[in-house]
Design a protein around this motif. Sequence first.
Motif, PDB file in Angstrom:
ATOM      1  N   SER A  13       0.774  -1.407  -0.164  1.00 52.72           N
ATOM      2  CA  SER A  13      -0.270   0.257  -0.044  1.00 52.72           C
ATOM      3  C   SER A  13       0.656   0.924  -0.094  1.00 52.72           C
ATOM      4  N   ALA A  14       1.694   1.260   0.676  1.00 55.56           N
ATOM      5  CA  ALA A  14       2.862   2.490   0.989  1.00 55.56           C
ATOM      6  C   ALA A  14       3.374   2.565  -0.903  1.00 55.56           C
ATOM      7  N   MET A  15       3.499   1.711  -1.914  1.00 57.80           N
ATOM      8  CA  MET A  15       4.366   1.548  -2.606  1.00 57.80           C
ATOM      9  C   MET A  15       3.011   1.797  -3.328  1.00 57.80           C
ATOM     10  N   LEU A  16       2.010   1.514  -3.488  1.00 59.09           N
ATOM     11  CA  LEU A  16       0.577   2.360  -4.288  1.00 59.09           C
ATOM     12  C   LEU A  16       0.535   3.271  -3.638  1.00 59.09           C
ATOM     13  N   GLY A  17       0.820   3.691  -2.546  1.00 53.25           N
ATOM     14  CA  GLY A  17       0.137   4.788  -2.315  1.00 53.25           C
ATOM     15  C   GLY A  17       1.156   5.895  -2.737  1.00 53.25           C
ATOM     16  N   ALA A  18       2.182   6.158  -2.878  1.00 53.61           N
ATOM     17  CA  ALA A  18       3.153   6.868  -3.447  1.00 53.61           C
ATOM     18  C   ALA A  18       2.986   6.623  -4.585  1.00 53.61           C
ATOM     19  N   TRP A  72      -7.890   0.578   3.104  1.00 54.39           N
ATOM     20  CA  TRP A  72      -7.282   1.931   2.810  1.00 54.39           C
ATOM     21  C   TRP A  72      -7.592   1.856   0.758  1.00 54.39           C
ATOM     22  N   VAL A  73      -7.612   1.033   0.584  1.00 52.16           N
ATOM     23  CA  VAL A  73      -8.353   1.013  -0.854  1.00 52.16           C
ATOM     24  C   VAL A  73      -9.743   1.380  -0.823  1.00 52.16           C
ATOM     25  N   ALA A 125      -1.300   2.200   4.167  1.00 53.38           N
ATOM     26  CA  ALA A 125      -2.086   1.909   5.557  1.00 53.38           C
ATOM     27  C   ALA A 125      -1.773   1.884   6.534  1.00 53.38           C
ATOM     28  N   SER A 126      -0.749   2.341   7.018  1.00 51.66           N
ATOM     29  CA  SER A 126      -0.471   2.587   8.257  1.00 51.66           C
ATOM     30  C   SER A 126      -0.617   3.394   8.817  1.00 51.66           C
ATOM     31  N   ALA A 127      -1.241   4.795   8.152  1.00 57.65           N
ATOM     32  CA  ALA A 127      -1.660   6.018   8.706  1.00 57.65           C
ATOM     33  C   ALA A 127      -2.765   5.982   9.239  1.00 57.65           C
ATOM     34  N   LEU A 128      -3.986   5.212   8.557  1.00 56.88           N
ATOM     35  CA  LEU A 128      -4.645   5.624   8.862  1.00 56.88           C
ATOM     36  C   LEU A 128      -4.910   4.162  10.020  1.00 56.88           C
ATOM     37  N   ALA A 129      -4.291   4.018  11.144  1.00 56.24           N
ATOM     38  CA  ALA A 129      -4.529   3.488  12.503  1.00 56.24           C
ATOM     39  C   ALA A 129      -3.883   4.750  13.322  1.00 56.24           C
TER      40      ALA A 129
END
Length: 291
Positions: free
Chosen positions: A63-68, A154-155, A244-248
């Motif tokens: 998710s970090a890769m896709l987000g970036a 996250w998605v 996704a970690s940012a949503l925590a």
Amino acid sequence: MLNLLRSDLYRITRPRGLRGAFWQYASACTAIFVLVYIIFWFIANGDFSASGLLLMSNYASPSAMLGAIITDLAPLFACFIVVEHVLADFKEGFVRTLVSVRVGRLSYFAEKIVVAGIMAALSAVVLAILSLALCGAVGGTFTGSDDVLGFLVWVLALWLNTWALASLAAMVALITRVPVLSYVMAFCLGSAVIPQGLTLVASLISAFGTPVLGGIAQGIANVIGELTYWMPSTLIVEFVTPGASALAGSGLGDFAAMLPGGAVTQAIAAPVIWIALAMVVTLAASKNREV
């Protein structure tokens, strides 16, 4: 509305000859990713294991890769394709073929917000596929993984916030029907110009208005600042781009701090509000207007 939706999706994603606008935007994005790969290749001199490439090919999680990679392009993709489709309807006279009764007109305008959601999803899917292909081609690796539920949330946040931006762009195009203004607004919405501009305005009001108006100016600045925290562009940057970690974490702003669920609640609830607002404003402005 279903017939309108089927018609629009066929026109946008027309498979024969790949003549639909969707394929044009997807081709442009593919060209961008190929160019990025070529740049990577030259930087690494053909060796993608080179240490100088690690920052560009190693990510904390999928998710970090896709987000970036995709969060800069997906909103622009969705906003521009929706605006182009809306303006084409008026230019080509498609809208005039609808029934003249109010129900028919309102169905048309409401359907365009639904189309914005579908385009938001398709743009994210296309860019995700391209991102995975690029990451695999350059030997990308992940230092960690995503929790399944966290990744799905996250998605959902990515889709809803992109949908909200595309809905607002569609709203402007449907109400104004002015190409230049519609495309400028699509760019501003898709590239986070609006919250950045509002943040600057809030800072100026706080710095120059407070000495004159005191608490009133500071209150206005605080309200504007709080509003920017609930804008889809801000939420994408803060909660989607990092992965996704940012949503925590906790929500943004004082109001979000009082809500249960923290970042997750804000990242999901805020775009839903904006989508509903775009629908209501569009229908209210268009119900008595000539098509």
